[in-house]
Design an enzyme around this catalytic site. Structure first.
Site, short mmCIF file in Angstrom:
data_model
loop_
_atom_site.label_atom_id
_atom_site.label_comp_id
_atom_site.label_asym_id
_atom_site.label_seq_id
_atom_site.Cartn_x
_atom_site.Cartn_y
_atom_site.Cartn_z
N ASP A 1 0.82 -1.21 0.00
CA ASP A 1 0.00 0.00 0.00
C ASP A 1 0.86 1.26 0.00
OD1 ASP A 1 0.94 -0.19 2.62
OD2 ASP A 1 -1.03 -0.11 3.58
N GLU A 2 2.15 1.11 0.36
CA GLU A 2 3.01 2.31 0.45
C GLU A 2 3.21 2.99 -0.90
OE1 GLU A 2 6.47 2.18 2.86
OE2 GLU A 2 5.53 0.94 4.39
N TYR B 1 12.17 3.06 -0.51
CA TYR B 1 11.55 1.73 -0.55
C TYR B 1 10.28 1.76 -1.39
CZ TYR B 1 8.35 -1.99 0.83
OH TYR B 1 7.44 -3.02 0.81
P1 NAD Z 1 11.47 -9.70 4.08
O1 NAD Z 1 12.52 -8.65 4.07
O2 NAD Z 1 11.15 -10.40 5.36
O3 NAD Z 1 11.84 -10.84 3.02
C1 NAD Z 1 12.39 -10.56 1.77
C2 NAD Z 1 13.08 -11.83 1.26
O4 NAD Z 1 13.61 -11.54 -0.04
C3 NAD Z 1 14.27 -12.26 2.14
O5 NAD Z 1 14.19 -13.65 2.37
C4 NAD Z 1 15.49 -11.90 1.31
O6 NAD Z 1 16.58 -12.76 1.51
C5 NAD Z 1 14.93 -12.05 -0.11
N1 NAD Z 1 15.68 -11.25 -1.08
C6 NAD Z 1 16.08 -9.97 -0.97
N2 NAD Z 1 16.76 -9.60 -2.09
C7 NAD Z 1 16.75 -10.67 -2.92
C8 NAD Z 1 17.25 -10.92 -4.23
N3 NAD Z 1 17.93 -9.97 -4.90
N4 NAD Z 1 17.04 -12.13 -4.79
C9 NAD Z 1 16.37 -13.11 -4.11
N5 NAD Z 1 15.90 -12.94 -2.86
C10 NAD Z 1 16.06 -11.73 -2.29
O7 NAD Z 1 10.17 -9.02 3.47
P2 NAD Z 1 8.64 -9.33 3.71
O8 NAD Z 1 8.14 -8.45 4.76
O9 NAD Z 1 8.44 -10.78 3.79
O10 NAD Z 1 8.03 -8.79 2.33
C11 NAD Z 1 7.89 -9.65 1.22
C12 NAD Z 1 7.27 -8.89 0.07
O11 NAD Z 1 5.99 -8.38 0.46
C13 NAD Z 1 8.08 -7.67 -0.36
O12 NAD Z 1 8.01 -7.58 -1.76
C14 NAD Z 1 7.37 -6.50 0.31
O13 NAD Z 1 7.55 -5.33 -0.45
C15 NAD Z 1 5.94 -6.98 0.28
N6 NAD Z 1 5.06 -6.45 1.34
C16 NAD Z 1 5.44 -6.53 2.65
C17 NAD Z 1 4.55 -6.10 3.63
C18 NAD Z 1 4.91 -6.19 5.11
O14 NAD Z 1 4.17 -5.66 5.94
N7 NAD Z 1 5.99 -6.85 5.49
C19 NAD Z 1 3.31 -5.58 3.28
C20 NAD Z 1 2.98 -5.51 1.92
C21 NAD Z 1 3.86 -5.96 0.96
O1 DAU Z 2 2.45 -0.91 4.55
C1 DAU Z 2 3.15 -2.03 4.11
C2 DAU Z 2 4.61 -1.89 4.49
O2 DAU Z 2 4.68 -2.10 5.90
C3 DAU Z 2 5.52 -2.87 3.77
O3 DAU Z 2 5.49 -2.57 2.40
C4 DAU Z 2 6.96 -2.78 4.30
O4 DAU Z 2 7.77 -3.76 3.69
C5 DAU Z 2 6.93 -3.02 5.79
O5 DAU Z 2 8.22 -2.88 6.34
C6 DAU Z 2 5.96 -2.05 6.47
O6 DAU Z 2 6.48 -0.70 6.43
P1 DAU Z 2 6.37 0.30 7.68
O7 DAU Z 2 7.41 1.33 7.55
O8 DAU Z 2 4.97 0.72 7.88
O9 DAU Z 2 6.74 -0.76 8.86
P2 DAU Z 2 7.68 -0.63 10.15
O10 DAU Z 2 7.42 -1.85 10.98
O11 DAU Z 2 9.08 -0.31 9.80
O12 DAU Z 2 7.06 0.63 10.91
C7 DAU Z 2 5.71 0.65 11.31
C8 DAU Z 2 5.45 2.01 11.96
O13 DAU Z 2 6.16 2.07 13.20
C9 DAU Z 2 5.95 3.18 11.15
O14 DAU Z 2 5.06 4.28 11.31
C10 DAU Z 2 7.30 3.52 11.77
C11 DAU Z 2 7.11 3.15 13.22
N1 DAU Z 2 8.29 2.65 13.94
C12 DAU Z 2 9.00 1.64 13.37
C13 DAU Z 2 10.12 1.12 14.01
C14 DAU Z 2 10.93 0.02 13.37
C15 DAU Z 2 8.62 3.17 15.20
O15 DAU Z 2 7.95 4.06 15.71
N2 DAU Z 2 9.72 2.63 15.82
C16 DAU Z 2 10.49 1.65 15.29
O16 DAU Z 2 11.49 1.22 15.93
#
Ligand code: NAD
Ligand code: DAU
Length: 351
Positions: A135-136, A159
Protein backbone atom coordinates in the site's frame (compact mmCIF):
# COMPACT_ATOMS: atom_id res chain seq x y z
CA UNK A 1 0.29 -30.53 -10.12
CA UNK A 2 0.99 -26.79 -10.49
CA UNK A 3 4.52 -25.49 -10.03
CA UNK A 4 5.04 -22.12 -8.36
CA UNK A 5 8.28 -20.20 -8.58
CA UNK A 6 8.22 -18.34 -5.26
CA UNK A 7 10.93 -15.71 -4.79
CA UNK A 8 11.96 -14.41 -1.37
CA UNK A 9 10.45 -17.53 0.18
CA UNK A 10 12.88 -17.53 3.13
CA UNK A 11 11.72 -14.08 4.26
CA UNK A 12 8.78 -13.20 6.48
CA UNK A 13 5.73 -13.30 4.20
CA UNK A 14 7.34 -15.59 1.60
CA UNK A 15 8.07 -18.33 4.14
CA UNK A 16 4.57 -18.01 5.61
CA UNK A 17 3.19 -18.38 2.08
CA UNK A 18 5.29 -21.48 1.33
CA UNK A 19 4.22 -23.12 4.62
CA UNK A 20 0.57 -22.16 4.03
CA UNK A 21 0.45 -23.53 0.48
CA UNK A 22 2.21 -26.80 1.26
CA UNK A 23 -0.08 -27.38 4.23
CA UNK A 24 -3.20 -26.63 2.23
CA UNK A 25 -2.47 -28.42 -1.04
CA UNK A 26 -0.96 -31.80 -1.90
CA UNK A 27 -0.86 -30.99 -5.61
CA UNK A 28 1.34 -27.90 -5.42
CA UNK A 29 5.08 -27.89 -6.02
CA UNK A 30 7.10 -24.90 -4.89
CA UNK A 31 10.46 -23.92 -6.32
CA UNK A 32 11.60 -21.43 -3.70
CA UNK A 33 14.45 -19.07 -4.55
CA UNK A 34 16.02 -16.60 -2.17
CA UNK A 35 19.31 -14.72 -2.07
CA UNK A 36 19.37 -15.22 1.72
CA UNK A 37 20.16 -11.63 2.62
CA UNK A 38 20.12 -10.67 6.32
CA UNK A 39 16.30 -10.99 6.09
CA UNK A 40 16.16 -14.50 4.64
CA UNK A 41 16.46 -17.42 7.00
CA UNK A 42 16.20 -21.10 6.10
CA UNK A 43 15.16 -21.84 9.65
CA UNK A 44 11.77 -20.37 8.69
CA UNK A 45 11.32 -23.35 6.37
CA UNK A 46 12.29 -26.19 8.68
CA UNK A 47 8.71 -27.55 8.69
CA UNK A 48 8.96 -28.30 4.95
CA UNK A 49 12.61 -29.41 4.92
CA UNK A 50 11.67 -32.96 3.97
CA UNK A 51 8.64 -32.16 1.86
CA UNK A 52 9.29 -33.44 -1.69
CA UNK A 53 7.05 -30.66 -3.06
CA UNK A 54 9.45 -27.99 -1.79
CA UNK A 55 12.68 -27.26 -3.65
CA UNK A 56 14.96 -24.50 -2.35
CA UNK A 57 17.73 -22.78 -4.34
CA UNK A 58 19.87 -19.85 -3.25
CA UNK A 59 19.42 -17.51 -6.22
CA UNK A 60 19.50 -13.73 -6.64
CA UNK A 61 16.53 -12.51 -8.71
CA UNK A 62 18.90 -10.06 -10.43
CA UNK A 63 20.93 -12.98 -11.83
CA UNK A 64 19.30 -13.46 -15.26
CA UNK A 65 21.28 -16.59 -16.15
CA UNK A 66 20.38 -18.37 -12.90
CA UNK A 67 16.70 -17.37 -13.13
CA UNK A 68 16.44 -18.49 -16.79
CA UNK A 69 18.08 -21.80 -15.89
CA UNK A 70 15.27 -22.43 -13.38
CA UNK A 71 12.63 -21.94 -16.07
CA UNK A 72 14.53 -24.50 -18.19
CA UNK A 73 14.82 -26.99 -15.37
CA UNK A 74 11.22 -26.72 -14.14
CA UNK A 75 7.92 -26.21 -15.92
CA UNK A 76 6.78 -23.15 -14.02
CA UNK A 77 3.06 -22.29 -14.00
CA UNK A 78 3.11 -19.31 -11.67
CA UNK A 79 5.68 -16.79 -10.47
CA UNK A 80 4.97 -15.15 -7.09
CA UNK A 81 7.51 -12.41 -6.49
CA UNK A 82 8.02 -11.66 -2.80
CA UNK A 83 11.78 -11.04 -3.09
CA UNK A 84 12.59 -7.48 -2.16
CA UNK A 85 14.48 -5.20 0.12
CA UNK A 86 11.59 -4.42 2.43
CA UNK A 87 12.61 -2.08 5.24
CA UNK A 88 11.89 1.65 4.89
CA UNK A 89 14.61 2.73 7.38
CA UNK A 90 17.27 0.83 5.45
CA UNK A 91 16.07 2.37 2.18
CA UNK A 92 16.69 5.83 3.61
CA UNK A 93 20.31 4.86 4.35
CA UNK A 94 21.05 2.69 1.30
CA UNK A 95 18.63 3.36 -1.59
CA UNK A 96 20.75 1.71 -4.33
CA UNK A 97 20.11 -1.91 -3.35
CA UNK A 98 16.38 -1.13 -3.25
CA UNK A 99 16.43 0.12 -6.85
CA UNK A 100 18.47 -2.92 -7.88
CA UNK A 101 16.44 -5.70 -6.27
CA UNK A 102 12.97 -4.17 -6.34
CA UNK A 103 13.09 -2.72 -9.87
CA UNK A 104 15.83 -4.51 -11.83
CA UNK A 105 15.20 -7.84 -10.07
CA UNK A 106 11.53 -7.60 -11.04
CA UNK A 107 12.47 -6.92 -14.68
CA UNK A 108 14.84 -9.89 -14.66
CA UNK A 109 12.04 -12.16 -13.47
CA UNK A 110 9.57 -10.72 -15.99
CA UNK A 111 12.04 -11.30 -18.83
CA UNK A 112 12.74 -14.88 -17.82
CA UNK A 113 9.01 -15.64 -17.52
CA UNK A 114 8.34 -13.99 -20.88
CA UNK A 115 11.06 -16.04 -22.53
CA UNK A 116 9.62 -19.27 -21.12
CA UNK A 117 5.91 -18.53 -21.54
CA UNK A 118 5.46 -16.48 -24.72
CA UNK A 119 4.31 -18.51 -27.73
CA UNK A 120 3.79 -17.68 -31.40
CA UNK A 121 0.11 -17.02 -30.75
CA UNK A 122 0.30 -15.35 -27.39
CA UNK A 123 0.98 -16.97 -24.04
CA UNK A 124 1.11 -20.49 -22.68
CA UNK A 125 -2.26 -21.54 -21.23
CA UNK A 126 -2.81 -20.98 -17.50
CA UNK A 127 0.42 -19.20 -16.56
CA UNK A 128 0.56 -16.07 -14.42
CA UNK A 129 3.08 -13.66 -12.86
CA UNK A 130 2.00 -12.18 -9.53
CA UNK A 131 3.81 -9.19 -8.06
CA UNK A 132 3.51 -8.87 -4.29
CA UNK A 133 3.37 -5.15 -3.66
CA UNK A 134 2.48 -2.73 -0.93
CA UNK A 135 0.00 0.00 0.00
CA UNK A 136 3.01 2.31 0.45
CA UNK A 137 3.10 2.91 -3.32
CA UNK A 138 0.01 5.12 -2.89
CA UNK A 139 1.81 7.50 -0.55
CA UNK A 140 0.34 8.91 2.65
CA UNK A 141 -3.28 9.60 3.67
CA UNK A 142 -4.69 12.41 5.77
CA UNK A 143 -7.18 11.66 8.53
CA UNK A 144 -9.87 10.42 6.15
CA UNK A 145 -10.19 8.31 3.01
CA UNK A 146 -8.74 5.00 1.85
CA UNK A 147 -6.41 3.70 -0.84
CA UNK A 148 -8.35 2.21 -3.78
CA UNK A 149 -6.80 0.36 -6.74
CA UNK A 150 -7.49 3.52 -8.75
CA UNK A 151 -5.61 5.80 -6.34
CA UNK A 152 -2.65 7.33 -8.22
CA UNK A 153 0.81 6.09 -7.22
CA UNK A 154 2.55 8.70 -5.08
CA UNK A 155 5.36 6.97 -3.17
CA UNK A 156 7.57 8.90 -0.76
CA UNK A 157 10.45 6.73 0.50
CA UNK A 158 13.17 5.06 -1.56
CA UNK A 159 11.55 1.73 -0.55
CA UNK A 160 8.05 2.62 -1.71
CA UNK A 161 9.38 4.32 -4.84
CA UNK A 162 11.33 1.20 -5.79
CA UNK A 163 8.22 -0.94 -5.19
CA UNK A 164 6.19 1.46 -7.37
CA UNK A 165 8.90 1.14 -10.04
CA UNK A 166 8.58 -2.65 -9.90
CA UNK A 167 4.76 -2.41 -10.13
CA UNK A 168 4.98 -0.15 -13.18
CA UNK A 169 7.29 -2.59 -14.96
CA UNK A 170 4.82 -5.42 -14.25
CA UNK A 171 1.98 -3.26 -15.57
CA UNK A 172 4.07 -2.45 -18.64
CA UNK A 173 4.61 -6.15 -19.42
CA UNK A 174 0.87 -6.71 -19.00
CA UNK A 175 -0.04 -3.83 -21.32
CA UNK A 176 2.75 -4.08 -23.88
CA UNK A 177 3.20 -7.83 -24.28
CA UNK A 178 -0.19 -8.90 -22.86
CA UNK A 179 1.65 -10.94 -20.28
CA UNK A 180 -0.79 -12.55 -17.78
CA UNK A 181 -0.14 -10.63 -14.58
CA UNK A 182 -1.67 -9.55 -11.30
CA UNK A 183 -0.44 -7.09 -8.69
CA UNK A 184 -1.49 -7.27 -5.03
CA UNK A 185 -0.97 -4.28 -2.74
CA UNK A 186 -1.19 -5.17 0.91
CA UNK A 187 -1.07 -3.22 4.14
CA UNK A 188 1.30 -3.90 7.10
CA UNK A 189 1.63 -7.59 7.92
CA UNK A 190 2.42 -9.07 11.32
CA UNK A 191 2.87 -12.64 12.54
CA UNK A 192 5.55 -15.36 12.92
CA UNK A 193 8.99 -15.10 11.29
CA UNK A 194 9.03 -11.32 10.84
CA UNK A 195 12.53 -9.93 11.12
CA UNK A 196 12.87 -7.88 14.35
CA UNK A 197 13.75 -4.65 12.61
CA UNK A 198 10.01 -4.05 11.96
CA UNK A 199 7.87 -2.43 14.65
CA UNK A 200 5.99 -5.41 16.13
CA UNK A 201 8.79 -8.00 16.48
CA UNK A 202 11.26 -5.26 17.47
CA UNK A 203 9.01 -4.13 20.31
CA UNK A 204 8.37 -7.72 21.43
CA UNK A 205 12.10 -8.46 21.42
CA UNK A 206 12.97 -5.27 23.28
CA UNK A 207 10.22 -5.83 25.87
CA UNK A 208 11.52 -9.32 26.57
CA UNK A 209 15.03 -7.90 26.98
CA UNK A 210 13.81 -4.82 28.89
CA UNK A 211 15.36 -2.51 26.32
CA UNK A 212 13.93 0.90 25.33
CA UNK A 213 11.06 0.79 22.81
CA UNK A 214 11.88 3.41 20.14
CA UNK A 215 8.80 5.35 19.01
CA UNK A 216 9.34 7.60 16.03
CA UNK A 217 8.03 11.17 16.25
CA UNK A 218 4.77 11.53 18.18
CA UNK A 219 3.85 7.85 17.74
CA UNK A 220 0.50 8.77 16.18
CA UNK A 221 1.27 7.51 12.67
CA UNK A 222 -1.34 4.98 11.61
CA UNK A 223 -0.87 1.62 9.89
CA UNK A 224 -3.53 -0.88 8.77
CA UNK A 225 -2.39 -4.20 10.28
CA UNK A 226 -3.17 -7.62 8.77
CA UNK A 227 -2.28 -11.07 10.11
CA UNK A 228 0.16 -12.63 7.65
CA UNK A 229 -1.91 -15.77 7.04
CA UNK A 230 -4.76 -13.61 5.75
CA UNK A 231 -2.35 -12.06 3.26
CA UNK A 232 -1.23 -15.55 2.15
CA UNK A 233 -4.89 -16.52 1.59
CA UNK A 234 -5.43 -13.42 -0.52
CA UNK A 235 -2.42 -14.20 -2.72
CA UNK A 236 -3.59 -17.79 -3.20
CA UNK A 237 -7.03 -16.50 -4.28
CA UNK A 238 -5.62 -13.92 -6.67
CA UNK A 239 -3.34 -16.48 -8.35
CA UNK A 240 -6.24 -18.86 -8.84
CA UNK A 241 -9.10 -16.51 -9.66
CA UNK A 242 -7.81 -12.95 -10.07
CA UNK A 243 -8.81 -11.35 -13.36
CA UNK A 244 -5.76 -11.01 -15.60
CA UNK A 245 -4.12 -7.60 -15.60
CA UNK A 246 -5.86 -6.48 -12.41
CA UNK A 247 -4.53 -4.92 -9.22
CA UNK A 248 -6.04 -6.08 -5.90
CA UNK A 249 -5.67 -4.14 -2.64
CA UNK A 250 -5.46 -6.29 0.49
CA UNK A 251 -6.10 -4.88 3.97
CA UNK A 252 -8.03 -5.57 7.11
CA UNK A 253 -9.72 -2.28 8.04
CA UNK A 254 -7.60 -2.50 11.17
CA UNK A 255 -6.01 0.89 11.63
CA UNK A 256 -3.95 1.48 14.75
CA UNK A 257 -1.55 4.18 15.89
CA UNK A 258 1.98 3.00 16.62
CA UNK A 259 1.54 3.91 20.28
CA UNK A 260 -1.52 1.67 20.46
CA UNK A 261 0.50 -1.25 19.05
CA UNK A 262 3.36 -0.68 21.49
CA UNK A 263 1.00 -0.44 24.47
CA UNK A 264 -0.80 -3.69 23.52
CA UNK A 265 2.53 -5.53 23.49
CA UNK A 266 3.67 -4.01 26.80
CA UNK A 267 0.37 -5.01 28.40
CA UNK A 268 0.60 -8.61 27.17
CA UNK A 269 4.21 -9.03 28.30
CA UNK A 270 3.45 -7.36 31.64
CA UNK A 271 0.44 -9.62 32.29
CA UNK A 272 1.89 -12.89 30.99
CA UNK A 273 5.68 -12.78 31.18
CA UNK A 274 7.27 -10.13 33.36
CA UNK A 275 5.40 -7.74 35.63
CA UNK A 276 8.29 -5.30 35.64
CA UNK A 277 7.80 -4.50 31.93
CA UNK A 278 5.75 -1.31 31.68
CA UNK A 279 5.24 1.89 29.71
CA UNK A 280 8.39 3.51 31.08
CA UNK A 281 10.24 1.54 28.39
CA UNK A 282 8.55 3.69 25.71
CA UNK A 283 11.17 6.08 24.33
CA UNK A 284 10.28 8.84 21.87
CA UNK A 285 13.08 9.20 19.32
CA UNK A 286 13.74 11.31 16.25
CA UNK A 287 11.12 10.84 13.55
CA UNK A 288 11.73 8.77 10.40
CA UNK A 289 12.63 11.07 7.49
CA UNK A 290 9.59 11.58 5.23
CA UNK A 291 7.50 9.45 7.61
CA UNK A 292 4.13 8.61 5.96
CA UNK A 293 1.35 9.60 8.36
CA UNK A 294 -1.41 7.13 7.62
CA UNK A 295 -2.15 4.09 5.46
CA UNK A 296 -5.64 2.66 5.05
CA UNK A 297 -6.77 0.11 2.47
CA UNK A 298 -10.18 -0.24 0.89
CA UNK A 299 -10.37 -4.02 0.20
CA UNK A 300 -13.84 -3.95 -1.44
CA UNK A 301 -12.60 -5.20 -4.82
CA UNK A 302 -10.95 -8.41 -3.58
CA UNK A 303 -13.92 -9.00 -1.25
CA UNK A 304 -16.56 -8.57 -3.98
CA UNK A 305 -14.68 -10.35 -6.78
CA UNK A 306 -12.91 -13.16 -4.94
CA UNK A 307 -14.72 -13.46 -1.61
CA UNK A 308 -11.60 -12.65 0.43
CA UNK A 309 -11.93 -11.18 3.90
CA UNK A 310 -9.54 -10.95 6.86
CA UNK A 311 -10.31 -13.89 9.14
CA UNK A 312 -8.02 -13.12 12.08
CA UNK A 313 -9.13 -10.24 14.32
CA UNK A 314 -6.27 -8.07 15.57
CA UNK A 315 -6.92 -8.97 19.23
CA UNK A 316 -6.41 -12.65 18.38
CA UNK A 317 -3.61 -12.16 15.84
CA UNK A 318 -1.45 -10.05 18.13
CA UNK A 319 -1.72 -12.63 20.95
CA UNK A 320 -0.83 -15.46 18.56
CA UNK A 321 2.13 -13.40 17.36
CA UNK A 322 3.55 -12.49 20.77
CA UNK A 323 3.11 -16.09 21.89
CA UNK A 324 4.95 -17.32 18.78
CA UNK A 325 7.97 -15.11 19.55
CA UNK A 326 7.92 -16.23 23.18
CA UNK A 327 7.90 -19.88 22.08
CA UNK A 328 10.65 -19.24 19.54
CA UNK A 329 13.25 -17.28 21.46
CA UNK A 330 16.03 -19.29 19.77
CA UNK A 331 14.83 -18.11 16.38
CA UNK A 332 14.98 -14.53 17.60
CA UNK A 333 18.47 -15.09 19.00
CA UNK A 334 19.69 -16.64 15.75
CA UNK A 335 18.39 -13.95 13.45
CA UNK A 336 19.56 -11.11 15.65
CA UNK A 337 23.12 -12.41 15.68
CA UNK A 338 25.72 -11.72 12.98
CA UNK A 339 25.19 -9.12 10.33
CA UNK A 340 21.87 -7.97 11.71
CA UNK A 341 23.36 -7.36 15.12
CA UNK A 342 26.00 -5.10 13.60
CA UNK A 343 23.35 -3.22 11.69
CA UNK A 344 21.15 -3.00 14.77
CA UNK A 345 23.95 -1.48 16.81
CA UNK A 346 24.71 1.03 14.06
CA UNK A 347 21.07 2.08 13.60
CA UNK A 348 19.80 1.97 17.15
CA UNK A 349 22.81 2.76 19.31
CA UNK A 350 21.38 6.22 19.97
CA UNK A 351 17.78 5.08 20.56
P1 NAD B 1 11.47 -9.70 4.08
O1 NAD B 1 12.52 -8.65 4.07
O2 NAD B 1 11.15 -10.40 5.36
O3 NAD B 1 11.84 -10.84 3.02
C1 NAD B 1 12.39 -10.56 1.77
C2 NAD B 1 13.08 -11.83 1.26
O4 NAD B 1 13.61 -11.54 -0.04
C3 NAD B 1 14.27 -12.26 2.14
O5 NAD B 1 14.19 -13.65 2.37
C4 NAD B 1 15.49 -11.90 1.31
O6 NAD B 1 16.58 -12.76 1.51
C5 NAD B 1 14.93 -12.05 -0.11
N1 NAD B 1 15.68 -11.25 -1.08
C6 NAD B 1 16.08 -9.97 -0.97
N2 NAD B 1 16.76 -9.60 -2.09
C7 NAD B 1 16.75 -10.67 -2.92
C8 NAD B 1 17.25 -10.92 -4.23
N3 NAD B 1 17.93 -9.97 -4.90
N4 NAD B 1 17.04 -12.13 -4.79
C9 NAD B 1 16.37 -13.11 -4.11
N5 NAD B 1 15.90 -12.94 -2.86
C10 NAD B 1 16.06 -11.73 -2.29
O7 NAD B 1 10.17 -9.02 3.47
P2 NAD B 1 8.64 -9.33 3.71
O8 NAD B 1 8.14 -8.45 4.76
O9 NAD B 1 8.44 -10.78 3.79
O10 NAD B 1 8.03 -8.79 2.33
C11 NAD B 1 7.89 -9.65 1.22
C12 NAD B 1 7.27 -8.89 0.07
O11 NAD B 1 5.99 -8.38 0.46
C13 NAD B 1 8.08 -7.67 -0.36
O12 NAD B 1 8.01 -7.58 -1.76
C14 NAD B 1 7.37 -6.50 0.31
O13 NAD B 1 7.55 -5.33 -0.45
C15 NAD B 1 5.94 -6.98 0.28
N6 NAD B 1 5.06 -6.45 1.34
C16 NAD B 1 5.44 -6.53 2.65
C17 NAD B 1 4.55 -6.10 3.63
C18 NAD B 1 4.91 -6.19 5.11
O14 NAD B 1 4.17 -5.66 5.94
N7 NAD B 1 5.99 -6.85 5.49
C19 NAD B 1 3.31 -5.58 3.28
C20 NAD B 1 2.98 -5.51 1.92
C21 NAD B 1 3.86 -5.96 0.96
O1 DAU C 1 2.45 -0.91 4.55
C1 DAU C 1 3.15 -2.03 4.11
C2 DAU C 1 4.61 -1.89 4.49
O2 DAU C 1 4.68 -2.10 5.90
C3 DAU C 1 5.52 -2.87 3.77
O3 DAU C 1 5.49 -2.57 2.40
C4 DAU C 1 6.96 -2.78 4.30
O4 DAU C 1 7.77 -3.76 3.69
C5 DAU C 1 6.93 -3.02 5.79
O5 DAU C 1 8.22 -2.88 6.34
C6 DAU C 1 5.96 -2.05 6.47
O6 DAU C 1 6.48 -0.70 6.43
P1 DAU C 1 6.37 0.30 7.68
O7 DAU C 1 7.41 1.33 7.55
O8 DAU C 1 4.97 0.72 7.88
O9 DAU C 1 6.74 -0.76 8.86
P2 DAU C 1 7.68 -0.63 10.15
O10 DAU C 1 7.42 -1.85 10.98
O11 DAU C 1 9.08 -0.31 9.80
O12 DAU C 1 7.06 0.63 10.91
C7 DAU C 1 5.71 0.65 11.31
C8 DAU C 1 5.45 2.01 11.96
O13 DAU C 1 6.16 2.07 13.20
C9 DAU C 1 5.95 3.18 11.15
O14 DAU C 1 5.06 4.28 11.31
C10 DAU C 1 7.30 3.52 11.77
C11 DAU C 1 7.11 3.15 13.22
N1 DAU C 1 8.29 2.65 13.94
C12 DAU C 1 9.00 1.64 13.37
C13 DAU C 1 10.12 1.12 14.01
C14 DAU C 1 10.93 0.02 13.37
C15 DAU C 1 8.62 3.17 15.20
O15 DAU C 1 7.95 4.06 15.71
N2 DAU C 1 9.72 2.63 15.82
C16 DAU C 1 10.49 1.65 15.29
O16 DAU C 1 11.49 1.22 15.93
Amino acid sequence: MKTYLVTGGAGFIGSNFVLYMLKKYDDVRIVNIDKLTYAGNLENLKDVENNPNHIFRQVDICDAEAVEALFEEFTIDYVVNFAAESHVDRSIKEPEIFAKTNVLGTVTLLNAAKKAWETENGWKEGVKYLQVSTDEVYGSLGETGYFMETTPLDPNSPYSSSKAGGDLMVKAYGETYKMPINITRCSNNYGPYQFPEKLIPLVINNCLNKKPLPIYGDGLNVRDWLYVEDHCKAIDMVIRNGRLGEVYNVGGHNERTNIHIVKTIIEYVHDNVDESVNETLMTFVEDRKGHDRRYGIDPTKIKDELGWYPETPYEEGIKLTIKWYLDNMDWMKNVTSGEYQNYYNKMYSNK
